[in-house]
Design an enzyme around this catalytic site. Sequence first.
Site, PDB file in Angstrom:
ATOM      1  N   ASP A  29       0.806  -1.236   0.000  1.00 55.90           N
ATOM      2  CA  ASP A  29       0.000   0.000   0.000  1.00 55.90           C
ATOM      3  C   ASP A  29       0.828   1.270   0.000  1.00 55.90           C
ATOM      4  O   ASP A  29       0.275   2.357   0.022  1.00 55.90           O
ATOM      5  CB  ASP A  29      -1.014  -0.006   1.161  1.00 55.90           C
ATOM      6  CG  ASP A  29      -0.361   0.088   2.529  1.00 55.90           C
ATOM      7  OD1 ASP A  29       0.854  -0.200   2.652  1.00 55.90           O
ATOM      8  OD2 ASP A  29      -1.069   0.454   3.488  1.00 55.90           O
ATOM      9  N   ASP A 146      -4.800   0.568   6.532  1.00 54.88           N
ATOM     10  CA  ASP A 146      -5.452   0.341   7.820  1.00 54.88           C
ATOM     11  C   ASP A 146      -6.564   1.361   8.055  1.00 54.88           C
ATOM     12  O   ASP A 146      -7.660   1.019   8.512  1.00 54.88           O
ATOM     13  CB  ASP A 146      -4.427   0.421   8.958  1.00 54.88           C
ATOM     14  CG  ASP A 146      -3.240  -0.494   8.722  1.00 54.88           C
ATOM     15  OD1 ASP A 146      -3.350  -1.392   7.862  1.00 54.88           O
ATOM     16  OD2 ASP A 146      -2.209  -0.309   9.376  1.00 54.88           O
TER      17      ASP A 146
HETATM   18  C1  GLA Z   1       1.111  -1.628   8.529  1.00 52.30           C
HETATM   19  C2  GLA Z   1       0.918  -0.292   7.820  1.00 52.30           C
HETATM   20  C3  GLA Z   1       0.075  -0.484   6.556  1.00 52.30           C
HETATM   21  C4  GLA Z   1       0.648  -1.589   5.666  1.00 52.30           C
HETATM   22  C5  GLA Z   1       0.936  -2.846   6.488  1.00 52.30           C
HETATM   23  C6  GLA Z   1       1.644  -3.906   5.696  1.00 52.30           C
HETATM   24  O1  GLA Z   1      -0.100  -2.121   9.000  1.00 52.30           O
HETATM   25  O2  GLA Z   1       0.276   0.627   8.670  1.00 52.30           O
HETATM   26  O3  GLA Z   1      -0.010   0.740   5.865  1.00 52.30           O
HETATM   27  O4  GLA Z   1       1.792  -1.154   4.989  1.00 52.30           O
HETATM   28  O5  GLA Z   1       1.701  -2.564   7.633  1.00 52.30           O
HETATM   29  O6  GLA Z   1       0.838  -4.385   4.670  1.00 52.30           O
END
Ligand code: GLA
Length: 331
Positions: A29, A146
């Site tokens: 992401d 997230d």
């Molecule tokens: C954390 C980050 C997200 C994403 C995940 C891995 O949760 O906050 O933005 O990069 O790691 O997929």
Amino acid sequence: MITPMSAAEPLPRTFWAPGRVNLIGEHTDYSGGLVLPVALDLGVTLRVTQVGGPLRVTSSDGDAQRYAEAVAAELAERGFPVAGLEATITTTLPIGAGLSSSAALGVALALALTAVPGEVLGGLELAEVAQHAETRATGVPCGMMDQAASILGRPGHAVLLDTESLRWEHVRLPAGHALVVVDSGVRRRLEQSAYATRREELERGLAGAGDPVARRRVRHVESENERVREVVRVLRSEPVDADRLGKIFRDAHESLRVDFEVSTPELDELVELAYGLGASAARMTGAGFGGSIVALVPSERAARFTDEIVAAYSGSATARVGVAAGGAREL
Ligand code: GLA
């Protein structure tokens, strides 16, 4: 839709933002890739007890005030008039388990703070405010997954988000399967982790660097984006091909372990146990370096599975059946 908050509004007002578990699409992401997270029925409740005056947010862990100030700063920078408020935070999310407790906190704060001055932000703009506030508060250059999951969640569904175009849609979770989350008990804090380093290595690779590490990081992301597409195809065909899902999740875990190097021996152990105990699909979930695995387990086995995996694990795990729930809102 949030009703703008005014001094005349009866208090307390209560806002809710869920945590998430990511089904697939890990570390994609922050390079415009695809993600498929699920909002959970665990999350953060924020109760506004006073409007006006200084911004004061209290919670049992000390982090809420720091996040509140970061969200307020982010909103101010975007030209939002940010009024003060007093609020208390409670959470049902385990901290540091990889279920995005801090993203849920950021989203709840962004919801409450934008409701105060009487202006309202759209869903993904709110997610962006919370994402940038997270980076401001912790220094972690996270992506948007997230926060977007916390806002866009829908009962019984995952959220397929393209982090490049910001187009998204809901994808129904497979019938007859429970979504099980097993927390390895290994705590991490992302700001102390190699998250930022991984991101730099990936960006080096995407910019054409030919060193083996950068190339492996890119190989993970490219193959992972393809796996997200494939999981969505499988989920959309009836009946769902559980063997196929299992194979894709195994490949995803291997790619995170070998090419992206974010798994841990504890997560590897839990994934192996999960398959041995009858999960259709299992892999580490979230940023890695500790935290949880996610498994799809035939519903009739789920209760036994949670007991058995906890008993078989060499460390101290917590297993729960996750409920795919709705997104952040005012209660
Ligand atoms: C954390 C980050 C997200 C994403 C995940 C891995 O949760 O906050 O933005 O990069 O790691 O997929």
